[in-house]
Design an enzyme around this catalytic site. Sequence first.
Site, mmCIF file in Angstrom:
data_model
loop_
_atom_site.group_PDB
_atom_site.id
_atom_site.type_symbol
_atom_site.label_atom_id
_atom_site.label_comp_id
_atom_site.label_asym_id
_atom_site.label_seq_id
_atom_site.Cartn_x
_atom_site.Cartn_y
_atom_site.Cartn_z
ATOM 1 N N GLY A 1 -115.422 62.022 -43.622
ATOM 2 C CA GLY A 1 -114.615 61.084 -44.385
ATOM 3 C C GLY A 1 -113.392 61.739 -44.992
ATOM 4 O O GLY A 1 -112.272 61.198 -44.924
ATOM 5 N N SER B 1 -124.710 59.848 -34.839
ATOM 6 C CA SER B 1 -125.038 61.273 -34.801
ATOM 7 C C SER B 1 -125.626 61.619 -33.439
ATOM 8 O O SER B 1 -126.277 60.788 -32.800
ATOM 9 C CB SER B 1 -126.064 61.600 -35.899
ATOM 10 O OG SER B 1 -126.634 62.868 -35.698
ATOM 11 N N SER B 2 -125.425 62.861 -33.013
ATOM 12 C CA SER B 2 -126.034 63.303 -31.760
ATOM 13 C C SER B 2 -127.550 63.390 -31.877
ATOM 14 O O SER B 2 -128.249 63.497 -30.866
ATOM 15 C CB SER B 2 -125.464 64.664 -31.332
ATOM 16 O OG SER B 2 -125.682 65.641 -32.326
ATOM 17 N N TYR C 1 -133.930 60.102 -39.831
ATOM 18 C CA TYR C 1 -132.472 59.994 -39.945
ATOM 19 C C TYR C 1 -131.880 59.359 -38.681
ATOM 20 O O TYR C 1 -131.021 58.466 -38.750
ATOM 21 C CB TYR C 1 -131.899 61.395 -40.168
ATOM 22 C CG TYR C 1 -130.411 61.524 -40.059
ATOM 23 C CD1 TYR C 1 -129.574 61.110 -41.093
ATOM 24 C CD2 TYR C 1 -129.830 62.102 -38.931
ATOM 25 C CE1 TYR C 1 -128.194 61.260 -40.996
ATOM 26 C CE2 TYR C 1 -128.460 62.257 -38.824
ATOM 27 C CZ TYR C 1 -127.644 61.830 -39.860
ATOM 28 O OH TYR C 1 -126.283 61.978 -39.760
ATOM 29 N N LYS D 1 -129.603 55.795 -37.931
ATOM 30 C CA LYS D 1 -128.316 55.801 -37.242
ATOM 31 C C LYS D 1 -128.336 54.881 -36.021
ATOM 32 O O LYS D 1 -127.375 54.156 -35.741
ATOM 33 C CB LYS D 1 -127.952 57.237 -36.833
ATOM 34 C CG LYS D 1 -127.547 58.132 -37.984
ATOM 35 C CD LYS D 1 -126.213 57.708 -38.560
ATOM 36 C CE LYS D 1 -125.657 58.693 -39.554
ATOM 37 N NZ LYS D 1 -124.352 58.270 -40.111
ATOM 38 N N HIS E 1 -125.749 72.310 -42.517
ATOM 39 C CA HIS E 1 -126.065 72.415 -41.096
ATOM 40 C C HIS E 1 -125.852 73.872 -40.657
ATOM 41 O O HIS E 1 -125.495 74.736 -41.457
ATOM 42 C CB HIS E 1 -125.214 71.438 -40.297
ATOM 43 C CG HIS E 1 -125.587 70.007 -40.552
ATOM 44 N ND1 HIS E 1 -126.622 69.378 -39.901
ATOM 45 C CD2 HIS E 1 -125.077 69.104 -41.428
ATOM 46 C CE1 HIS E 1 -126.732 68.126 -40.347
ATOM 47 N NE2 HIS E 1 -125.809 67.939 -41.273
ATOM 48 N N ASP F 1 -136.968 75.963 -33.203
ATOM 49 C CA ASP F 1 -135.651 75.978 -32.577
ATOM 50 C C ASP F 1 -134.988 74.606 -32.591
ATOM 51 O O ASP F 1 -133.774 74.502 -32.505
ATOM 52 C CB ASP F 1 -135.761 76.436 -31.116
ATOM 53 C CG ASP F 1 -135.630 77.945 -30.968
ATOM 54 O OD1 ASP F 1 -135.009 78.572 -31.845
ATOM 55 O OD2 ASP F 1 -136.146 78.483 -29.979
#
Length: 321
Positions: free
Chosen positions: A17, A105-106, A134, A138, A177, A267
């Site tokens: 944003g 989001s991916s 999450y 999305k 992240h 991972d």
Amino acid sequence: MQKDSRIWVAGRNTLIGSALLRQLKKQAYTNVVDFELDTYESRQVEDFFSSVQPEYVFVTAGRSGGIKLNRDHPAELMLSNLLAGSLVIHNAHRFGIRKLLYLASSCCYPKHCQQPMKVESIMTGILEPTSDAYAVAKIACMKLCEAYKREHDDVFITGIPADAFGPGDVYDFENAHVLPALLRKMHEAARAKSGEVVVWGSGKPRREFVFVDDLADACLFVMQHYEGHLPVNLGGGTELSIAELAEAIRKVVGYSGKIVYDLSYPDGMLFKALDSSILLEMGWKPITSFQRALQITYQDFLNSSGRAFAATTHQSEPDLS
């Protein structure tokens, strides 16, 4: 979207944003509504649309964070994104805005989908468990955009960004992240002359990273040029393994110690890159090299040292989902 169109960025204080606001100013848009409201409160959102009547809306609102936050607070993350997305999208329809871009989001992609990830793969398999709550929120808002488009012909589109980083990022270990968390961790190790830095997992997972100012430019580009029914991937950045990322950060920070990979930690997805061929074929491409973007981000970290970091330790680790 004209230079004097009334534009609102929902989530102006988020990483993406704030980059959108910078990009709108850079590209000389003169009627940007610089206003933040509680997008979780129905009355506030309704009153805002009624009084301000924005024409174009970018939706970046909703909380996000690293693997620890996803593990500890999945309900909070899910509800935050469900409320923020659905309230803004619904009122955008009610008050007849011209166009809306929702940023998903991916994490919405299945854990085992084909790589690089194509939008046709969404909802074809199970999600990565570390971020599924999450991701479901999305996906729900993405589908809500599609539903309004089908039922009411609203021009509501969804963009799926690669892993964004850059100025204004979150550097605390509770919420960060992978890239900003490793940046801080390596910086603190260098200053403390620590002999090693411990990174969760094997270092083998690969991620696609995009500089947030380039991503903001891509958002403006698709707002101008894309009206398809399917979401559009917003990538075209740099693909690196976590180990390669750690080495790149080591050079920028100037850390000379050992990097240790702790295999007792997860991972996440082993490979996550976006097929952004539609965006690239439309004529957009990123302009900032990864090395330059990393240097800018590190300088932002240094400048932000006065901002409060969460009181966490190096046992916390970034989101590799």
